[in-house]
Design a protein around this motif. Structure first.
Motif, PDB file in Angstrom:
ATOM      1  N   HIS A   1     -40.309  40.877  82.480  1.00  0.00           N
ATOM      2  CA  HIS A   1     -39.490  39.714  82.119  1.00  0.00           C
ATOM      3  C   HIS A   1     -39.434  38.616  83.169  1.00  0.00           C
ATOM      4  O   HIS A   1     -38.631  37.708  83.049  1.00  0.00           O
ATOM      5  N   THR A   2     -40.263  38.715  84.222  1.00  0.00           N
ATOM      6  CA  THR A   2     -40.216  37.633  85.207  1.00  0.00           C
ATOM      7  C   THR A   2     -41.610  37.089  85.462  1.00  0.00           C
ATOM      8  O   THR A   2     -42.611  37.681  85.086  1.00  0.00           O
ATOM      9  N   ARG A   3     -41.625  35.937  86.111  1.00  0.00           N
ATOM     10  CA  ARG A   3     -42.868  35.288  86.476  1.00  0.00           C
ATOM     11  C   ARG A   3     -43.711  36.216  87.366  1.00  0.00           C
ATOM     12  O   ARG A   3     -44.903  36.354  87.166  1.00  0.00           O
TER      13      ARG A   3
ATOM     14  N   LEU B   1     -45.369  38.904  85.195  1.00  0.00           N
ATOM     15  CA  LEU B   1     -46.444  38.379  84.347  1.00  0.00           C
ATOM     16  C   LEU B   1     -47.696  38.149  85.194  1.00  0.00           C
ATOM     17  O   LEU B   1     -48.809  38.513  84.807  1.00  0.00           O
ATOM     18  N   ARG B   2     -47.493  37.568  86.375  1.00  0.00           N
ATOM     19  CA  ARG B   2     -48.642  37.271  87.234  1.00  0.00           C
ATOM     20  C   ARG B   2     -49.255  38.548  87.787  1.00  0.00           C
ATOM     21  O   ARG B   2     -50.476  38.670  87.877  1.00  0.00           O
TER      22      ARG B   2
ATOM     23  N   ARG C   1     -49.303  41.498  86.365  1.00  0.00           N
ATOM     24  CA  ARG C   1     -50.074  42.158  85.310  1.00  0.00           C
ATOM     25  C   ARG C   1     -51.365  41.391  85.037  1.00  0.00           C
ATOM     26  O   ARG C   1     -52.418  41.992  84.797  1.00  0.00           O
TER      27      ARG C   1
ATOM     28  N   PHE D   1     -52.502  40.682  76.662  1.00  0.00           N
ATOM     29  CA  PHE D   1     -51.341  39.791  76.615  1.00  0.00           C
ATOM     30  C   PHE D   1     -51.247  39.139  75.234  1.00  0.00           C
ATOM     31  O   PHE D   1     -52.243  38.997  74.536  1.00  0.00           O
TER      32      PHE D   1
ATOM     33  N   LEU E   1     -48.864  31.789  81.333  1.00  0.00           N
ATOM     34  CA  LEU E   1     -49.252  32.340  82.633  1.00  0.00           C
ATOM     35  C   LEU E   1     -49.628  31.226  83.617  1.00  0.00           C
ATOM     36  O   LEU E   1     -50.452  30.385  83.318  1.00  0.00           O
TER      37      LEU E   1
ATOM     38  N   GLU F   1     -45.159  29.190  84.058  1.00  0.00           N
ATOM     39  CA  GLU F   1     -44.090  29.873  83.365  1.00  0.00           C
ATOM     40  C   GLU F   1     -42.828  29.035  83.272  1.00  0.00           C
ATOM     41  O   GLU F   1     -42.437  28.384  84.235  1.00  0.00           O
TER      42      GLU F   1
ATOM     43  N   GLY G   1     -34.402  33.646  87.088  1.00  0.00           N
ATOM     44  CA  GLY G   1     -35.845  33.877  87.178  1.00  0.00           C
ATOM     45  C   GLY G   1     -36.458  34.608  86.003  1.00  0.00           C
ATOM     46  O   GLY G   1     -37.620  34.965  86.039  1.00  0.00           O
ATOM     47  N   LEU G   2     -35.680  34.828  84.951  1.00  0.00           N
ATOM     48  CA  LEU G   2     -36.250  35.516  83.790  1.00  0.00           C
ATOM     49  C   LEU G   2     -37.104  34.543  82.984  1.00  0.00           C
ATOM     50  O   LEU G   2     -36.814  33.350  82.908  1.00  0.00           O
ATOM     51  N   LEU G   3     -38.160  35.067  82.372  1.00  0.00           N
ATOM     52  CA  LEU G   3     -39.057  34.226  81.593  1.00  0.00           C
ATOM     53  C   LEU G   3     -38.326  33.668  80.379  1.00  0.00           C
ATOM     54  O   LEU G   3     -37.598  34.379  79.701  1.00  0.00           O
TER      55      LEU G   3
END
Lengths: 411, 506
Positions: free
Chosen positions: A270-272, A275-276, A278, B99, B107, B110, B116-118
């Motif tokens: 759930h965070t930047r 995501l990066r 992964r 993804f 990506l 973001e 800081g949550l997406l």
């Protein structure tokens, strides 16, 4: 092919179930109306008293064995329910074994639960470390070594400085330092990562063994004391029956481990950062083309991961009240790696796997005083046996991060 | 700088890039005006992709300068290029298969909420905005790995637009598309041009250049050789691209009719590891002296078809050649039985790049006379053979002892063709026989294939280039998702075949 596999798996489940009926239910240990008692008070800590659960051992074991057979048949008849069938089968088999082992005596069930959790702590920390590395594309088989340096550094610094916190920090940093070595050799010098990890393990074992003999044991009363963080009792929750004292009356490292699981689970998905991370572990070139710095991400993750496995090492000394001992990690780093794979590279999955392996260790600890005919050495072997079966048999086809183990070289 | 709205002008001055002794780009000048589709035309290996990778910061140029909106620009990495408003759709998509579309698009860029949550909701809104504005339909929650390539390409374009790309580079975007998908892409490109974006369209396909380009820059062997106009004829463009006059058609006498089929494939099925049919109940036959062309978008079972015929994959069904069963045999038996095979990936499956030209020319023949003698190799015979083939097939190499990997793509492919055609054939299977090959070598290889046809061999050509299929085939089989969806005569329209390639049934 698939059919044959199913038949073989279900067949062996049925055979093992029948074996359980004969060995656990009809043997002399459970005969003569012997009863098995399971206690739910843990060291009298719980304020609400629960009565012991007492069952006739023979009939109970036979019933559980019969359930095992039923789950085997279910596996054969309903392939769609396979996961449930396997889970039910294992639960009943373990219960039958425990009933047999406890026959004529009593087993502190809450104690078993506690042993399970305590055994799971280093496994969870180790697999979180592996997870951070592998999700960013670096294979880390040096978790074992990181445990050792973490344990050694924390025992020494804690003893010499007299501060448990200084010991904790030193242990984490030692793990991170070994992680940094892994990262530099893997990212910059493109060394094969599995070989590299093995070498680092040997290095860590050698280094800590040397320090243990020449430094720590030269003056154990000042340099290698048995120190421990005090338990922190969370008011209210700790008084809950059964789970209270097990979950809410532990030391700081235990709570840190729980927090880390939550943090990594949320962070990864759930965070930047997650995501990066992964992205870098799956397809580094694609990550690079959207402006992500692949190598920096890998360095950062591997070093952060080192802090976590270092904490696992601290658990073995300052978390468990033991001085540092030579090779005290005893393969836990590798079991942590297995938990990571079994848990399919997810924090919650790793936690479940670590609990399963921890339970296997808990059983071997709890049954030793009960004088079962099973040799102690065999009982100590069960966690490792469980690991092999879990990884080889139950995992099936799991998918590791696609770019794992492949060094990234910029064009 | 008005980000995201106006188009950008882009200028390259004297860009030079060397890889060792190879000059990939030699003092290239290029000017792209705001709101134009500028086509970069050149053969495979001419240096187009290198140039664009420099522009996108993936390679550093040895010399030269970039200007955007007349301001000098230093690009040290993709981050700088993105910040300057340059977006790129790579030939091999830069998407992460596991993804979702949304994750791939956000990506690196973001959107986050407090803590800081997406912020998936905001990202989804932004994606749908762009998707509506330019007619780029995407499902934000679909997992990219399961999407058709045409849709993946749309995702790539959205990805560039969401970063406010004003100059969009499309690297060989039509290589993986059906003719209809290509049309759709052109529609999107026109919409982008209307909105003021500039587009650099890299290709080697002349028809597409004429259909869409506003201006054309031609590069050959790393250098700009001229500019052209979309109204120029295909022959003129080809001459400029190749450097001499080239023939774009293959002379082919009409097929000899009436003979009975000699190569028959019946109910051929191949399963992948997960049990899915990647080749699904495929049946066809080929008469002597006939070329059957297999058309289709890449990844629809063509690779598996070739590999199943060669015995490289376990398959059910039967394959017969001249009445003898070919299915269930090992590759060595199949080759020994007179089947010539040109695999689609020559670097991987056809050649040993570090071995010499001479050695590669006998890779499947060294066991027997005249090359093999009591378990040793007759070096003299191998060398004589190589010199003969090099002359006959016009293979340009410094020596027959040079490593095959040092040859150009076209000459490497000639080595493969020379080897496969140097023994008496009863069937030729050629997969992508001219992929990554210059126009000159392409014409030569096509002539050799037609010559085999004249000798009365049955020939199976698998190609994703429709031009190649139309040039060679006597009948065209179209594959879609592992099935042959139709076998049609070569007079069939491009459009009709495009529909079949997208899965429309006969």
């Amino acid at each position: 092919m698939e059919r044959l596999r199913r038949h073989l798996a279900a067949g062996s489940m049925i055979v093992i179930g029948l074996f359980a009926i004969v060995a656990f239910g009809l043997g002399s240990r459970t005969g003569h109306g012997a009863k098995a008692a399971f206690g739910f008070d843990y060291l009298g800590k719980s304020s609400i008293h629960l009565p012991d659960l007492t069952v006739p051992a023979g009939p109970a074991a036979i019933g559980l064995g019969a359930l095992c057979v039923t789950f085997g048949v279910l596996r054969l008849a309903r392939p769609a329910l396979q996961t449930w069938a396997i889970a039910g089968f294992l639960a009943c088999l373990v219960a039958a074994f425990l009933t047999w082992g406890t026959a004529g005596q009593s087993l502190a069930f809450t104690g078993l639960l506690n042993a399970t959790l305590l055994a799971a702590v280093p496994l969870v920390l180790g697999s979180l470390c592996g997870l951070l590395c592998e999700r960013s594309g670096i294979i880390n088989v040096a978790i074992e070594g990181q445990f050792l340096v973490g344990a050694c550094a924390s025992a020494y610094v804690g003893s010499v400085s007299g501060s448990l916190w200084a010991g904790l920090i030193a242990g984490c940093l030692a793990g991170a330092l070994l992680g940094a070595l892994l990262a530099v050799f893997a990212n910059r010098y493109l060394v094969g990562q599995v070989v590299l990890g093995v070498v680092l393990n040997v290095f860590a074992a050698g280094l800590t063994g040397f320090l243990y003999e020449r430094l720590l044991q030269a003056d154990p009363n000042h340099r290698n004391k048995a120190l421990t963080f005090a338990d922190i009792r969370i008011p209210g929750l700790a008084s809950l029956p059964v789970v209270g004292p097990v979950l809410f009356d532990q030391n700081i490292i235990f709570y840190l481990a729980v927090l880390l699981i939550a943090a990594v689970q949320i962070g990864l998905f759930h965070t930047r950062w997650g995501l990066r991370t992964r992205a870098v572990g799956e397809h580094p070139t694609a990550a690079e083309t959207v402006g992500i710095r692949v190598l920096a991400t890998r360095y950062r993750n591997v070093i952060m991961a080192g802090l976590i496995s270092g904490l696992g090492g601290v658990w073995m000394t300052l978390g468990s009240g033991a001085p540092f001992g030579k090779d005290m990690a005893a393969g836990q780093g590798f079991i942590a790696l297995a938990a990571l794979i079994f848990g399919r590279w997810s924090p919650l999955g790793s936690l479940s796997a670590a609990l399963l392996f921890g339970f296997a260790q808990g059983i071997s600890i709890s049954l030793q005083p009960l004088n079962t005919p099973v040799p102690t050495a065999f009982l100590s072997m069960t966690p490792y046996l469980a690991t092999i079966f879990a990884v080889a048999g139950l995992v099936g086809h799991v998918r590791a991060p696609a770019a794992e183990g492949i060094p990234y070289v910029k064009a | 700088m008005t980000k995201g709205t106006g188009g950008g002008s882009l200028e390259l001055r004297g860009i030079t890039k060397r890889f060792g002794s190879l000059v990939a780009n030699d003092g290239i000048d290029l000017e792209v005006r705001p709101g134009e589709i500028h086509c970069l035309l050149g053969e495979n290996g001419a240096g187009k992709s290198t140039l664009m990778n420099i522009l996108y910061g993936l390679y550093e140029p040895d010399e030269g300068q970039l200007l955007i909106d007349d301001e000098p620009l230093v690009v040290r990495g993709p981050r700088d290029a993105i910040a300057a408003g340059i977006g790129m759709v790579h030939q091999h998509f830069m998407l992460i298969p596991v993804f979702t579309v949304l994750e791939n698009i956000m990506l690196g860029e973001e959107r986050t909420r407090r803590g800081g949550l997406l912020d998936h909701a905001r990202a989804r809104r932004d994606v749908l905005d762009i998707s509506r504005k330019y007619g780029l339909e995407v499902d934000p929650d679909a997992v990219v790995g399961g999407l058709p390539v045409g849709v993946q390409q749309r995702v790539e374009i959205v990805k560039a637009l969401i970063r406010n790309a004003r100059v969009l580079i499309l690297d060989e975007p039509t290589a993986v598309l059906t003719p209809q998908e290509t049309e759709e892409l052109f529609t999107v490109m026109r919409a982008l041009r209307e909105a003021g974006h500039s587009i650099v369209f890299i290709t080697h396909k002349l028809k597409e250049v004429k259909a869409i380009a506003d201006r054309i820059t031609v590069i050959r062997r790393g250098a700009v050789v001229g500019t052209a106009d979309p109204s120029d004829s295909e022959a003129e463009l080809a001459a400029l691209m190749v450097g001499r006059d080239v023939r774009l058609t293959v002379d082919k006498p009409p097929a000899a009719a009436g003979a009975e089929p000699v190569f028959e494939v019946r109910n051929l099925t191949v399963l992948d590891e997960s049990g899915r049919a990647v080749l699904d109940d495929v049946s066809f036959d080929i008469r002597p002296g006939e070329i059957l062309g297999v058309a289709g978008v890449q990844g629809n079972g063509q690779t598996e078809l070739a590999e199943a015929i060669l015995g490289l994959r376990t398959a059910t069904g039967t394959i017969t050649l001249d009445g003898a069963r070919l299915s269930g045999r090992t590759p060595r038996q199949v080759l020994g039985g007179g089947v010539g095979f040109i695999p689609e990936d020559r670097g991987h499956d056809a050649l040993v790049e570090s071995a010499s030209v001479a050695e590669n020319l006998v890779l499947d023949l060294y066991r027997d006379a005249p090359f093999g003698r009591h378990g040793s190799i007759d070096v003299k015979a191998v060398q004589d053979n190589a010199e003969q083939r090099v002359a006959e097939f016009d293979i340009r190499t410094t020596s027959v002892h040079a490593a095959v990997g040092t040859l150009s793509g076209g000459n490497q492919q000639k080595v493969v063709v020379a080897r496969e055609m140097s023994r008496p054939l009863r069937l030729l299977v050629a997969a992508q026989p001219t992929r990554g090959v210059d126009v000159g070598a392409m014409a030569f290889i096509h002539e050799r294939i037609v010559a085999e046809r004249a000798l009365g061999r049955p020939i199976l050509i698998i190609s994703t280039e429709l031009d190649e299929i139309f040039a060679l085939a006597d009948r065209i089989a179209v594959m879609f998702r592992g099935k042959i969806v139709g076998i049609v005569p070569p007079e069939t329209s491009r459009e009709r075949i495009g529909l079949l390639m997208a899965g429309a049934h006969e």
